[in-house]
Scaffold this motif. Structure first.
Motif, PDB file in Angstrom:
ATOM      1  N   CYS A 197     -10.790   3.632  -9.975  1.00  0.00           N
ATOM      2  CA  CYS A 197     -10.093   3.416  -8.666  1.00  0.00           C
ATOM      3  C   CYS A 197     -10.784   2.589  -7.529  1.00  0.00           C
ATOM      4  O   CYS A 197     -12.093   3.015  -7.649  1.00  0.00           O
ATOM      5  N   TYR A 198     -10.357   1.390  -7.363  1.00  0.00           N
ATOM      6  CA  TYR A 198     -10.989   0.642  -6.435  1.00  0.00           C
ATOM      7  C   TYR A 198     -10.221  -0.296  -5.523  1.00  0.00           C
ATOM      8  O   TYR A 198      -8.829  -0.293  -5.734  1.00  0.00           O
ATOM      9  N   THR A 199     -10.624  -1.024  -4.659  1.00  0.00           N
ATOM     10  CA  THR A 199      -9.613  -1.989  -4.031  1.00  0.00           C
ATOM     11  C   THR A 199      -9.721  -3.289  -4.084  1.00  0.00           C
ATOM     12  O   THR A 199     -10.917  -4.034  -4.437  1.00  0.00           O
ATOM     13  N   VAL A 200      -8.581  -3.905  -4.136  1.00  0.00           N
ATOM     14  CA  VAL A 200      -8.457  -5.438  -4.267  1.00  0.00           C
ATOM     15  C   VAL A 200      -7.918  -6.027  -2.914  1.00  0.00           C
ATOM     16  O   VAL A 200      -6.813  -5.365  -2.503  1.00  0.00           O
ATOM     17  N   LEU A 201      -8.188  -7.106  -2.321  1.00  0.00           N
ATOM     18  CA  LEU A 201      -7.696  -7.702  -1.252  1.00  0.00           C
ATOM     19  C   LEU A 201      -6.986  -8.925  -1.409  1.00  0.00           C
ATOM     20  O   LEU A 201      -7.715  -9.782  -2.286  1.00  0.00           O
ATOM     21  N   MET A 202      -5.689  -9.271  -1.309  1.00  0.00           N
ATOM     22  CA  MET A 202      -5.156 -10.547  -1.457  1.00  0.00           C
ATOM     23  C   MET A 202      -4.470 -11.044  -0.275  1.00  0.00           C
ATOM     24  O   MET A 202      -3.842 -10.316   0.504  1.00  0.00           O
ATOM     25  N   ALA A 203      -4.466 -12.394  -0.167  1.00  0.00           N
ATOM     26  CA  ALA A 203      -3.754 -12.804   1.135  1.00  0.00           C
ATOM     27  C   ALA A 203      -3.524 -14.286   0.496  1.00  0.00           C
ATOM     28  O   ALA A 203      -3.924 -14.943  -0.181  1.00  0.00           O
ATOM     29  N   GLY A 204      -2.094 -14.717   1.345  1.00  0.00           N
ATOM     30  CA  GLY A 204      -1.704 -16.003   1.194  1.00  0.00           C
ATOM     31  C   GLY A 204      -1.023 -16.262  -0.386  1.00  0.00           C
ATOM     32  O   GLY A 204      -0.614 -15.177  -1.037  1.00  0.00           O
ATOM     33  N   GLY A 205      -0.730 -17.268  -0.700  1.00  0.00           N
ATOM     34  CA  GLY A 205      -0.089 -17.534  -2.002  1.00  0.00           C
ATOM     35  C   GLY A 205       1.110 -16.748  -2.408  1.00  0.00           C
ATOM     36  O   GLY A 205       1.508 -16.391  -3.683  1.00  0.00           O
ATOM     37  N   ILE A 249       1.709 -13.847  -1.160  1.00  0.00           N
ATOM     38  CA  ILE A 249       1.421 -12.181  -1.028  1.00  0.00           C
ATOM     39  C   ILE A 249       2.127 -11.750   0.220  1.00  0.00           C
ATOM     40  O   ILE A 249       1.878 -12.425   1.369  1.00  0.00           O
ATOM     41  N   LYS A 250       2.786 -10.606   0.239  1.00  0.00           N
ATOM     42  CA  LYS A 250       3.296 -10.121   1.571  1.00  0.00           C
ATOM     43  C   LYS A 250       2.086  -9.768   2.550  1.00  0.00           C
ATOM     44  O   LYS A 250       0.898  -9.558   1.986  1.00  0.00           O
ATOM     45  N   GLU A 251       2.336  -9.968   3.861  1.00  0.00           N
ATOM     46  CA  GLU A 251       1.320  -9.633   4.944  1.00  0.00           C
ATOM     47  C   GLU A 251       1.509  -8.434   5.359  1.00  0.00           C
ATOM     48  O   GLU A 251       2.448  -7.696   5.379  1.00  0.00           O
ATOM     49  N   ASN A 252       0.130  -7.762   5.671  1.00  0.00           N
ATOM     50  CA  ASN A 252       0.223  -6.314   6.292  1.00  0.00           C
ATOM     51  C   ASN A 252       0.781  -5.127   5.167  1.00  0.00           C
ATOM     52  O   ASN A 252       1.589  -4.566   5.705  1.00  0.00           O
ATOM     53  N   PHE A 253       0.392  -5.488   4.116  1.00  0.00           N
ATOM     54  CA  PHE A 253       1.119  -4.397   3.170  1.00  0.00           C
ATOM     55  C   PHE A 253       0.086  -4.040   2.293  1.00  0.00           C
ATOM     56  O   PHE A 253      -0.909  -4.593   1.829  1.00  0.00           O
ATOM     57  N   VAL A 254       0.330  -2.611   1.851  1.00  0.00           N
ATOM     58  CA  VAL A 254      -0.536  -1.984   0.855  1.00  0.00           C
ATOM     59  C   VAL A 254       0.164  -1.463  -0.164  1.00  0.00           C
ATOM     60  O   VAL A 254       1.308  -0.858  -0.089  1.00  0.00           O
ATOM     61  N   PHE A 255      -0.232  -1.821  -1.378  1.00  0.00           N
ATOM     62  CA  PHE A 255       0.353  -1.463  -2.841  1.00  0.00           C
ATOM     63  C   PHE A 255      -0.475  -0.187  -3.310  1.00  0.00           C
ATOM     64  O   PHE A 255      -1.622  -0.503  -3.342  1.00  0.00           O
ATOM     65  N   GLY A 256       0.267   0.735  -3.668  1.00  0.00           N
ATOM     66  CA  GLY A 256      -0.493   1.840  -4.097  1.00  0.00           C
ATOM     67  C   GLY A 256      -1.366   2.890  -3.222  1.00  0.00           C
ATOM     68  O   GLY A 256      -1.341   2.412  -1.874  1.00  0.00           O
ATOM     69  N   ALA A 257      -1.860   4.056  -3.699  1.00  0.00           N
ATOM     70  CA  ALA A 257      -2.648   4.458  -2.882  1.00  0.00           C
ATOM     71  C   ALA A 257      -3.598   5.633  -3.932  1.00  0.00           C
ATOM     72  O   ALA A 257      -3.331   5.584  -5.275  1.00  0.00           O
ATOM     73  N   SER A 258      -4.633   5.939  -3.381  1.00  0.00           N
ATOM     74  CA  SER A 258      -5.329   6.840  -4.263  1.00  0.00           C
ATOM     75  C   SER A 258      -5.537   8.341  -3.917  1.00  0.00           C
ATOM     76  O   SER A 258      -4.699   8.759  -2.730  1.00  0.00           O
ATOM     77  N   ASP A 259      -5.544   9.246  -4.383  1.00  0.00           N
ATOM     78  CA  ASP A 259      -5.623  10.755  -4.182  1.00  0.00           C
ATOM     79  C   ASP A 259      -6.601  10.894  -2.947  1.00  0.00           C
ATOM     80  O   ASP A 259      -7.206   9.957  -2.407  1.00  0.00           O
ATOM     81  N   ARG A 260      -6.763  12.174  -2.510  1.00  0.00           N
ATOM     82  CA  ARG A 260      -7.586  12.392  -1.016  1.00  0.00           C
ATOM     83  C   ARG A 260      -9.101  12.070  -1.257  1.00  0.00           C
ATOM     84  O   ARG A 260      -9.635  12.007  -0.261  1.00  0.00           O
ATOM     85  N   HIS A 261      -9.407  12.141  -2.670  1.00  0.00           N
ATOM     86  CA  HIS A 261     -10.820  11.967  -2.658  1.00  0.00           C
ATOM     87  C   HIS A 261     -11.338  10.745  -2.889  1.00  0.00           C
ATOM     88  O   HIS A 261     -12.331  10.040  -3.201  1.00  0.00           O
TER      89      HIS A 261
END
Length: 110
Positions: free
Chosen positions: A36-44, A46-58
Motif C-alpha cells: 500500500c502506497y500513494t501516487v499523486l497524478m495531476a494534469g494530462g 486526470i480528474k482534479e481533487n479526486f482520490v482513487f482507492g483507499a487503504s484499511d484503517r492501518h
C-alpha cells in the motif's frame, strides 16, 4: 503549469518505488512495504481533487479499488496516448509487451 495553460497537456506524477510499513520497527524506522502506497497524478486528463482507492484503517492494505504498479505504468502510458497493449520488438524480432500485466486505471481520467 495551470497558470501557463499547459497543465492539460502535461502529466505530473509523484511517486516512490515502494511504500513504508504502517508500524514502526525496532530501530524506530519503517521498512519497505509494497502492499500500500500513494501516487499523486495531476494534469494530462486526470480528474482534479479526486482520490482513487483507499487503504484499511492501518494504511497497510488496500480496502477499495486496489491497483498494481503495472497498472500505474499503464495509466501513465494511457495519459500519453500510448496503448498499454503496445508491443515492442527486440533485435531478434521477438515481441515484448510494453506493459506485460497492467491495465490503465481509467477511473482517474476526467
Amino acid at each position: 503549469l495551470d497558470n501557463r495553460g499547459i497543465l492539460d497537456t502535461t502529466l505530473v506524477v509523484a511517486m516512490g518505488e515502494i511504500g513504508r510499513t504502517p508500524k514502526i520497527n525496532g530501530g524506530a524506522g519503517r521498512d519497505h512495504w509494497e502492499h500500500c502506497y500513494t501516487v499523486l497524478m495531476a494534469g494530462g486528463g486526470i480528474k482534479e481533487n479526486f482520490v482513487f482507492g483507499a487503504s484499511d484503517r492501518h494504511g497497510a492494505y488496500p480496502s477499495r479499488d486496489p491497483v498494481t504498479a503495472t497498472d500505474v505504468v499503464a495509466t501513465i502510458y494511457h495519459a500519453l496516448g500510448i496503448s498499454a497493449e503496445t508491443q515492442l520488438r527486440d533485435n531478434l524480432d521477438r515481441p515484448l509487451a510494453l506493459v506485460p500485466e497492467g491495465n490503465p486505471i481509467t477511473g482517474v481520467f476526467a
